[in-house]
Write a protein that holds these residues in place. Structure first.
Motif, PDB file in Angstrom:
ATOM      1  N   ARG A 297     -51.529 -25.318  71.911  1.00  0.00           N
ATOM      2  CA  ARG A 297     -52.290 -24.834  70.900  1.00  0.00           C
ATOM      3  C   ARG A 297     -51.105 -25.124  69.682  1.00  0.00           C
ATOM      4  O   ARG A 297     -49.884 -25.367  69.155  1.00  0.00           O
ATOM      5  N   SER A 298     -51.528 -24.195  68.527  1.00  0.00           N
ATOM      6  CA  SER A 298     -50.744 -25.214  67.170  1.00  0.00           C
ATOM      7  C   SER A 298     -49.978 -23.554  67.622  1.00  0.00           C
ATOM      8  O   SER A 298     -50.225 -22.427  68.176  1.00  0.00           O
ATOM      9  N   VAL A 299     -48.852 -23.368  66.484  1.00  0.00           N
ATOM     10  CA  VAL A 299     -47.186 -21.868  65.944  1.00  0.00           C
ATOM     11  C   VAL A 299     -48.468 -21.365  66.114  1.00  0.00           C
ATOM     12  O   VAL A 299     -48.431 -20.321  66.307  1.00  0.00           O
TER      13      VAL A 299
ATOM     14  N   THR B 224     -46.222 -38.297  64.650  1.00  0.00           N
ATOM     15  CA  THR B 224     -46.764 -38.114  65.118  1.00  0.00           C
ATOM     16  C   THR B 224     -48.452 -39.469  64.385  1.00  0.00           C
ATOM     17  O   THR B 224     -48.240 -39.772  64.217  1.00  0.00           O
ATOM     18  N   HIS B 225     -48.752 -38.831  63.451  1.00  0.00           N
ATOM     19  CA  HIS B 225     -49.892 -39.249  62.370  1.00  0.00           C
ATOM     20  C   HIS B 225     -49.708 -40.589  61.596  1.00  0.00           C
ATOM     21  O   HIS B 225     -49.783 -41.899  62.069  1.00  0.00           O
ATOM     22  N   PHE B 226     -47.504 -40.703  61.433  1.00  0.00           N
ATOM     23  CA  PHE B 226     -47.590 -42.040  60.885  1.00  0.00           C
ATOM     24  C   PHE B 226     -47.359 -43.158  61.678  1.00  0.00           C
ATOM     25  O   PHE B 226     -47.320 -44.348  61.708  1.00  0.00           O
TER      26      PHE B 226
ATOM     27  N   ASP C 173     -36.168 -27.150  69.663  1.00  0.00           N
ATOM     28  CA  ASP C 173     -35.124 -27.680  69.241  1.00  0.00           C
ATOM     29  C   ASP C 173     -34.205 -27.567  67.882  1.00  0.00           C
ATOM     30  O   ASP C 173     -33.267 -27.190  67.580  1.00  0.00           O
ATOM     31  N   VAL C 174     -35.524 -28.051  66.806  1.00  0.00           N
ATOM     32  CA  VAL C 174     -35.724 -27.889  65.225  1.00  0.00           C
ATOM     33  C   VAL C 174     -35.244 -26.507  64.864  1.00  0.00           C
ATOM     34  O   VAL C 174     -34.492 -26.179  64.610  1.00  0.00           O
ATOM     35  N   VAL C 175     -36.171 -25.195  65.278  1.00  0.00           N
ATOM     36  CA  VAL C 175     -35.594 -24.366  64.846  1.00  0.00           C
ATOM     37  C   VAL C 175     -34.366 -23.768  65.790  1.00  0.00           C
ATOM     38  O   VAL C 175     -34.235 -22.989  64.720  1.00  0.00           O
TER      39      VAL C 175
ATOM     40  N   GLU D  61     -43.457 -27.479  63.070  1.00  0.00           N
ATOM     41  CA  GLU D  61     -44.799 -28.528  63.697  1.00  0.00           C
ATOM     42  C   GLU D  61     -45.731 -29.315  62.517  1.00  0.00           C
ATOM     43  O   GLU D  61     -45.676 -30.765  63.408  1.00  0.00           O
ATOM     44  N   SER D  62     -45.479 -28.890  61.319  1.00  0.00           N
ATOM     45  CA  SER D  62     -46.285 -29.778  60.601  1.00  0.00           C
ATOM     46  C   SER D  62     -45.627 -31.243  60.219  1.00  0.00           C
ATOM     47  O   SER D  62     -46.556 -32.271  60.296  1.00  0.00           O
ATOM     48  N   GLN D  63     -44.236 -30.810  60.478  1.00  0.00           N
ATOM     49  CA  GLN D  63     -43.783 -32.407  59.941  1.00  0.00           C
ATOM     50  C   GLN D  63     -43.785 -33.130  61.530  1.00  0.00           C
ATOM     51  O   GLN D  63     -43.828 -34.636  61.232  1.00  0.00           O
ATOM     52  N   LEU D  64     -43.350 -32.660  62.527  1.00  0.00           N
ATOM     53  CA  LEU D  64     -43.511 -33.320  63.535  1.00  0.00           C
ATOM     54  C   LEU D  64     -45.211 -33.986  64.309  1.00  0.00           C
ATOM     55  O   LEU D  64     -44.570 -34.902  64.690  1.00  0.00           O
ATOM     56  N   LEU D  65     -46.427 -33.280  63.619  1.00  0.00           N
ATOM     57  CA  LEU D  65     -47.561 -34.153  63.542  1.00  0.00           C
ATOM     58  C   LEU D  65     -47.451 -35.015  62.168  1.00  0.00           C
ATOM     59  O   LEU D  65     -48.133 -35.374  63.115  1.00  0.00           O
TER      60      LEU D  65
END
Length: 163
Positions: free
Chosen positions: A36-38, A103-105, A75-77, A96-100
């Motif tokens: 799920r999303s955060v 991943t998208h890149f 880990d980042v938080v 989460e948006s940075q990780l997405l």
């Protein structure tokens, strides 16, 4: 005269089955973000806390929220300072948006860079570069042999200028 809180307690004891309170408690203990999303995870956490009618302090809610996050977000938080649960949730959403985005890149830029590992010992150059680019490079170290002749006089250097 009976007040409202006493009446609620009597009604719960009389009409609410025991498993009704135990199931949400177990759900709360096992609550994880998972796929799920955060934001969805946070809403589920708050809903479960309200359903059980547990009034935790802010620090306990923060600890419970962080422990249920996915590992890469957790880990980042944990590297940042946060003063409230609201700020922590906002920070987790940004992570989460940075990780997405990363991943998208990786999935949209399929150039082989992210698929192969630099640790792969069996990888050859032809897997990374086009075949017309790869040439046979051999390393021939110069081995100095002891000279029996007398040293020569200095030779003239090249007249070409190097930049």
């Amino acid at each position: 005269m009976v007040d409202w809180d006493d009446l609620k307690l009597c009604m719960r004891v009389r009409f609410v089955p025991p498993h009704y309170r135990k199931e949400p408690l177990l759900k709360l203990q096992r609550l994880q973000q998972g796929p799920r999303s955060v934001n969805e995870y946070f809403k589920d956490l708050i809903t479960t806390l309200n359903k059980i009618d547990i009034h935790e302090n802010e620090e306990s809610k923060v600890a419970r929220f962080v422990s249920g996050l996915r590992r890469e977000i957790q880990d980042v938080v944990e590297l940042y300072e946060y003063s409230s649960l609201e700020k922590l949730v906002h920070l987790a959403i940004k992570v989460e948006s940075q990780l997405l985005t990363k991943t998208h890149f990786k999935t949209t830029h399929n150039d082989g860079f992210y698929k192969s590992s630099w640790k792969d010992k069996n990888q050859t150059c032809s897997k990374t570069f086009p075949s017309n680019f790869v040439k046979d490079f051999t390393y021939n170290p110069r081995v100095s042999k002891p000279s029996t002749s007398t040293p020569k006089s200095p030779t003239k250097t090249s007249s070409k200028k190097m930049f």
